[in-house]
Scaffold this motif. Structure first.
Motif, short mmCIF file in Angstrom:
data_model
loop_
_atom_site.label_atom_id
_atom_site.label_comp_id
_atom_site.label_asym_id
_atom_site.label_seq_id
_atom_site.Cartn_x
_atom_site.Cartn_y
_atom_site.Cartn_z
N GLY A 1 0.79 -1.22 0.00
CA GLY A 1 0.00 0.00 0.00
C GLY A 1 0.82 1.26 0.00
O GLY A 1 0.33 2.33 0.39
N ILE A 2 2.07 1.18 -0.45
CA ILE A 2 2.92 2.36 -0.53
C ILE A 2 2.63 3.07 -1.84
O ILE A 2 2.64 2.45 -2.90
CB ILE A 2 4.40 1.98 -0.44
CG1 ILE A 2 4.68 1.34 0.92
CG2 ILE A 2 5.30 3.20 -0.65
CD1 ILE A 2 6.09 0.82 1.07
N GLU B 1 2.74 3.05 8.78
CA GLU B 1 1.34 3.47 8.82
C GLU B 1 0.43 2.51 8.06
O GLU B 1 -0.77 2.43 8.34
CB GLU B 1 1.19 4.87 8.20
CG GLU B 1 1.72 5.98 9.08
CD GLU B 1 1.63 7.33 8.40
OE1 GLU B 1 1.16 7.37 7.23
OE2 GLU B 1 2.02 8.34 9.00
N ARG B 2 0.99 1.75 7.12
CA ARG B 2 0.18 0.83 6.33
C ARG B 2 -0.02 -0.51 7.04
O ARG B 2 -0.77 -1.36 6.56
CB ARG B 2 0.84 0.57 4.96
CG ARG B 2 1.02 1.82 4.10
CD ARG B 2 -0.28 2.57 3.90
NE ARG B 2 -0.22 3.57 2.85
CZ ARG B 2 0.20 4.82 3.01
NH1 ARG B 2 0.65 5.21 4.18
NH2 ARG B 2 0.18 5.67 2.00
N HIS C 1 -1.54 -2.92 9.86
CA HIS C 1 -2.77 -2.93 10.65
C HIS C 1 -2.46 -2.51 12.08
O HIS C 1 -1.47 -2.97 12.67
CB HIS C 1 -3.38 -4.33 10.63
CG HIS C 1 -4.78 -4.38 11.13
ND1 HIS C 1 -5.09 -4.29 12.48
CD2 HIS C 1 -5.96 -4.52 10.48
CE1 HIS C 1 -6.40 -4.37 12.63
NE2 HIS C 1 -6.95 -4.51 11.44
N ALA D 1 -1.34 -5.77 5.92
CA ALA D 1 -1.10 -4.46 5.31
C ALA D 1 -2.44 -3.88 4.90
O ALA D 1 -3.23 -4.53 4.21
CB ALA D 1 -0.19 -4.60 4.09
N ILE E 1 -4.26 -1.66 2.70
CA ILE E 1 -4.14 -0.94 1.44
C ILE E 1 -5.18 0.17 1.35
O ILE E 1 -4.91 1.27 0.89
CB ILE E 1 -4.31 -1.90 0.24
CG1 ILE E 1 -3.44 -3.15 0.44
CG2 ILE E 1 -3.96 -1.20 -1.05
CD1 ILE E 1 -1.99 -2.87 0.68
#
Length: 205
Positions: free
Chosen positions: A47-48, A64-65, A67, A94, A96
């Motif tokens: 999710g970057i 931050e991505r 959980h 993660a 997203i």
């Protein structure tokens, strides 16, 4: 005389398509500069933002991505590795998007330099969502194995070490080798998923 670069481009495109289809990505973290770089596959599954992958992002953005329920555990593992170095194997979610949560299995090594400082880490990340059950990883499917005698786990360690050594080459030489090493790491990632068949765990060695 011009040089036809099309075979090289075709080879790169073939490798890129193969890696994209594998659900296995590569990552590296330059700890001293706090720069995290992922290939496009890893960036997508973690999710970057894609725009950030070329120049790198920060560990804070990556974190931050993760959980919220998994953050304390991953923070503790990473904190210990930053102090002592070693093998990193962890499973986490993660996030997203609010409606898109992926389970990933990350594996790598935090490298301690001759000065006793851990300044970099690199490894692979595997999307294992399809092998989860009821939102949690099936413990019969994945494991953090570290077989000193051999096997795919040992191959993974050697491949990560090869990447580290290759970085000391001239830039042009390293850039020619990097797609091949990346392809090797991706295949190792697939085999780690296929061969893992004992209870899952997070590990620091």
């Amino acid at each position: 005389m011009g040089v036809d670069a099309s075979p090289k481009r075709r080879d790169s495109e073939i490798i890129a398509r193969a890696l994209a289809a594998s659900n296995v990505g590569t990552w590296e973290w330059r700890i001293a500069d706090d720069v995290v770089r992922c290939d496009p596959v890893a960036a997508t599954m973690l999710g970057i933002p894609r725009a950030a992958t070329g120049r790198g992002t920060t560990y804070a953005m990556f974190f931050e991505r993760i959980h919220p329920q998994d953050r304390p555990r991953i923070a503790a593992i990473v904190g210990d590795l930053q102090r002592h170095g070693g093998l990193y194997v962890a499973q986490y979610r993660a996030v997203i998007a609010p409606d898109d949560v992926r389970w990933v299995l990350a594996r790598g090594r935090f490298v301690m330099g001759p000065d006793g400082i851990v300044s970099e880490a690199r490894g692979i990340v595997i999307d294992v969502t399809e092998s989860s059950r009821d939102g949690f990883l099936d413990p019969a499917t994945f494991c953090a194995i570290d077989a000193p005698g051999g096997g795919i786990d040992r191959v993974a360690e050697l491949a990560l070490a090869l990447f580290t050594v290759a970085e000391s080459l001239a830039i042009d030489d390293f850039e020619r080798l990097k797609p091949l090493i990346d392809a090797l790491l991706h295949e190792i990632g697939r085999q780690l998923v296929v061969t893992a068949a004992v209870p899952a765990s997070d590990s620091v060695h």
